[in-house]
Scaffold this active site. Sequence first.
Site, PDB file in Angstrom:
ATOM      1  N   HIS A  46       1.070  -6.617  -5.447  1.00 10.03           N
ATOM      2  CA  HIS A  46      -0.342  -6.746  -5.080  1.00 10.03           C
ATOM      3  C   HIS A  46      -0.907  -8.005  -5.714  1.00 10.03           C
ATOM      4  CE1 HIS A  46       0.239  -2.376  -4.286  1.00 10.03           C
ATOM      5  NE2 HIS A  46      -0.571  -2.666  -3.280  1.00 10.03           N
ATOM      6  N   SER A  71      -4.623   6.020  -0.632  1.00  6.86           N
ATOM      7  CA  SER A  71      -5.058   4.661  -0.975  1.00  6.86           C
ATOM      8  C   SER A  71      -6.326   4.345  -0.204  1.00  6.86           C
ATOM      9  CB  SER A  71      -3.955   3.674  -0.584  1.00  6.86           C
ATOM     10  OG  SER A  71      -4.505   2.387  -0.471  1.00  6.86           O
ATOM     11  N   SER A  72      -7.079   3.362  -0.684  1.00  4.91           N
ATOM     12  CA  SER A  72      -8.343   3.005  -0.010  1.00  4.91           C
ATOM     13  C   SER A  72      -8.079   2.344   1.344  1.00  4.91           C
ATOM     14  CB  SER A  72      -9.135   2.027  -0.892  1.00  4.91           C
ATOM     15  OG  SER A  72      -8.338   0.880  -1.186  1.00  4.91           O
ATOM     16  N   CYS A  73      -6.798   2.008   1.628  1.00  2.00           N
ATOM     17  CA  CYS A  73      -6.535   1.359   2.925  1.00  2.00           C
ATOM     18  C   CYS A  73      -6.522   2.374   4.072  1.00  2.00           C
ATOM     19  CB  CYS A  73      -5.217   0.589   2.880  1.00  2.00           C
ATOM     20  SG  CYS A  73      -3.789   1.657   2.902  1.00  2.00           S
ATOM     21  N   TYR A 130       1.256   2.063   6.454  1.00  2.00           N
ATOM     22  CA  TYR A 130       1.103   2.784   5.182  1.00  2.00           C
ATOM     23  C   TYR A 130      -0.121   3.705   5.266  1.00  2.00           C
ATOM     24  CZ  TYR A 130       0.305   3.268   0.088  1.00  2.00           C
ATOM     25  OH  TYR A 130       0.108   3.744  -1.174  1.00  2.00           O
ATOM     26  N   LYS A 140      -0.353   7.787   4.837  1.00  2.00           N
ATOM     27  CA  LYS A 140      -1.202   8.413   3.815  1.00  2.00           C
ATOM     28  C   LYS A 140      -2.230   9.352   4.451  1.00  2.00           C
ATOM     29  CE  LYS A 140       0.751   6.936   0.169  1.00  2.00           C
ATOM     30  NZ  LYS A 140       1.314   7.916  -0.791  1.00  2.00           N
TER      31      LYS A 140
HETATM   32  O1  GFB Z   1      -3.413  -6.872  -3.176  1.00  2.00           O
HETATM   33  P1  GFB Z   1      -3.044  -7.288  -1.796  1.00  2.00           P
HETATM   34  O2  GFB Z   1      -1.629  -7.680  -1.547  1.00  2.00           O
HETATM   35  O3  GFB Z   1      -3.340  -6.078  -0.813  1.00  2.00           O
HETATM   36  O4  GFB Z   1      -3.973  -8.509  -1.283  1.00  2.00           O
HETATM   37  P2  GFB Z   1      -4.631  -5.533  -0.059  1.00  2.00           P
HETATM   38  C1  GFB Z   1      -5.329  -8.532  -1.587  1.00  2.00           C
HETATM   39  C2  GFB Z   1      -5.877  -9.903  -1.205  1.00  2.00           C
HETATM   40  O5  GFB Z   1      -5.375 -10.850  -2.164  1.00  2.00           O
HETATM   41  C3  GFB Z   1      -5.444 -10.421   0.177  1.00  2.00           C
HETATM   42  C4  GFB Z   1      -4.924 -12.007  -1.484  1.00  2.00           C
HETATM   43  O6  GFB Z   1      -6.555 -11.057   0.773  1.00  2.00           O
HETATM   44  C5  GFB Z   1      -4.379 -11.449  -0.169  1.00  2.00           C
HETATM   45  O7  GFB Z   1      -4.276 -12.489   0.779  1.00  2.00           O
HETATM   46  N1  GFB Z   1      -3.906 -12.707  -2.300  1.00  2.00           N
HETATM   47  C6  GFB Z   1      -4.082 -13.946  -2.825  1.00  2.00           C
HETATM   48  C7  GFB Z   1      -2.691 -12.270  -2.635  1.00  2.00           C
HETATM   49  N2  GFB Z   1      -2.971 -14.346  -3.457  1.00  2.00           N
HETATM   50  C8  GFB Z   1      -2.084 -13.311  -3.366  1.00  2.00           C
HETATM   51  C9  GFB Z   1      -0.745 -13.136  -3.836  1.00  2.00           C
HETATM   52  O8  GFB Z   1      -0.133 -14.027  -4.465  1.00  2.00           O
HETATM   53  N3  GFB Z   1      -0.151 -11.937  -3.573  1.00  2.00           N
HETATM   54  C10 GFB Z   1      -0.798 -10.948  -2.882  1.00  2.00           C
HETATM   55  N4  GFB Z   1      -0.158  -9.782  -2.681  1.00  2.00           N
HETATM   56  N5  GFB Z   1      -2.076 -11.081  -2.383  1.00  2.00           N
HETATM   57  C11 GFB Z   1      -3.121  -3.414   0.015  1.00  2.00           C
HETATM   58  C12 GFB Z   1      -2.363  -2.658   1.075  1.00  2.00           C
HETATM   59  O9  GFB Z   1      -3.989  -4.307   0.713  1.00  2.00           O
HETATM   60  O10 GFB Z   1      -3.933  -2.580  -0.779  1.00  2.00           O
HETATM   61  C13 GFB Z   1      -1.557  -1.560   0.443  1.00  2.00           C
HETATM   62  O11 GFB Z   1      -1.510  -3.553   1.784  1.00  2.00           O
HETATM   63  C14 GFB Z   1      -2.395  -0.739  -0.513  1.00  2.00           C
HETATM   64  O12 GFB Z   1      -1.066  -0.752   1.458  1.00  2.00           O
HETATM   65  C15 GFB Z   1      -3.154  -1.615  -1.473  1.00  2.00           C
HETATM   66  O13 GFB Z   1      -3.320   0.008   0.228  1.00  2.00           O
HETATM   67  C16 GFB Z   1      -4.051  -0.790  -2.350  1.00  2.00           C
HETATM   68  O14 GFB Z   1      -5.625  -5.048  -1.030  1.00  2.00           O
HETATM   69  O15 GFB Z   1      -5.082  -6.500   0.979  1.00  2.00           O
END
Ligand code: GFB
Length: 313
Positions: free
Chosen positions: A185, A113-115, A142, A146
């Site tokens: 996500h 993953s890009s993280c 995570y 990875k």
């Molecule tokens: O997609 P996300 O959960 O993961 O959050 P990451 C991306 C951004 O969206 C963060 C915002 O800044 C969240 O605060 N966001 C806004 C929300 N509203 C929401 C919501 O209702 N739900 C969620 N989930 N986010 C992940 C990693 O990071 O990227 C994983 O935690 C994985 O391990 C994935 O690598 C690809 O993009 O921040």
Amino acid sequence: MADTGYSLKGKRVFVAGHRGMVGSAVCRRLAGEGCEVLTAGRDVMDLRNQASVTDWFGREKPDAVFLAAAKVGGILANDTAPADFLYDNLMIEANVIKASFDTGVEKLMFLGSSCIYPKLAEQPMREDALLTGPLEPTNEWYAIAKIAGIKLCQAYRKQHGADFISAMPTNLYGTGDNYDLRTSHVLPALLRKTLEARDSGQKQLEVWGSGTPLREFLHADDLADALVFLMQNYSDYDHVNVGSGEEISIGDLAATIVKEAGFEGALVFDATKPDGTPRKLMDSSKLHALGWRAKIGMAEGLRRTIKEYEESR
Ligand code: GFB
């Protein structure tokens, strides 16, 4: 970057994680490759259990493996269940990679993953940015799992010449995504919240964080196409970034989704929720040089995903 010309035709290809968004997209993409797709539900094989994995591989002896199984989740799930994200993903990759080597699998594709890149890596992030700085705290668990998977594939190549390769996708969305608001996500979460707010006449939509972080998005069908392309055309030590090059701020993503879905309420930003990495745009020029580019743009991908989700509700 040797051109292996590895053909999947007539091969027994195991897709680990076939029920997930990525695994199911890979199964659909493999339909046209003249190979036999092998899958195994958790009732048949618990990927976290070494004996279960060793037994299955000894019986089924796949020729090629797409390791798309993982414990995945959004920023809150990662931040609140670090032991699960680190342990489950370490076990899954260690068991599948070792069993693949022990049973003579010809080629394995590991998915990260890009993280994995540092929180403040120079943008866009090149493959050589790996391990050059501190990780994003919300998903370092995570990310470490990875990174270990990438290293394990490299170790088997270095010590035994195993043709095990790794791909690092950016943030994904598409068919069969996870819409559970606690673990999903951002894109599926905002889509679900928007449709529920619209249909229940709510006047506002809650968005986590400040809305300022930028995220790059790739449709799962594009990723599946890239993975099959890499399996057939790439065989080398280093991992390969798989991105679309299209990024958007969370605030603009929310505005786009509400517009597409016909919700007229206001966006409310919940600053008590974490923003995570400010930006994680990947440099996919290595993949482009091999001859692959993403085909599903965000506008088309979003329209398709909203339609599919509306129909599935
Ligand atoms: O997609 P996300 O959960 O993961 O959050 P990451 C991306 C951004 O969206 C963060 C915002 O800044 C969240 O605060 N966001 C806004 C929300 N509203 C929401 C919501 O209702 N739900 C969620 N989930 N986010 C992940 C990693 O990071 O990227 C994983 O935690 C994985 O391990 C994935 O690598 C690809 O993009 O921040």
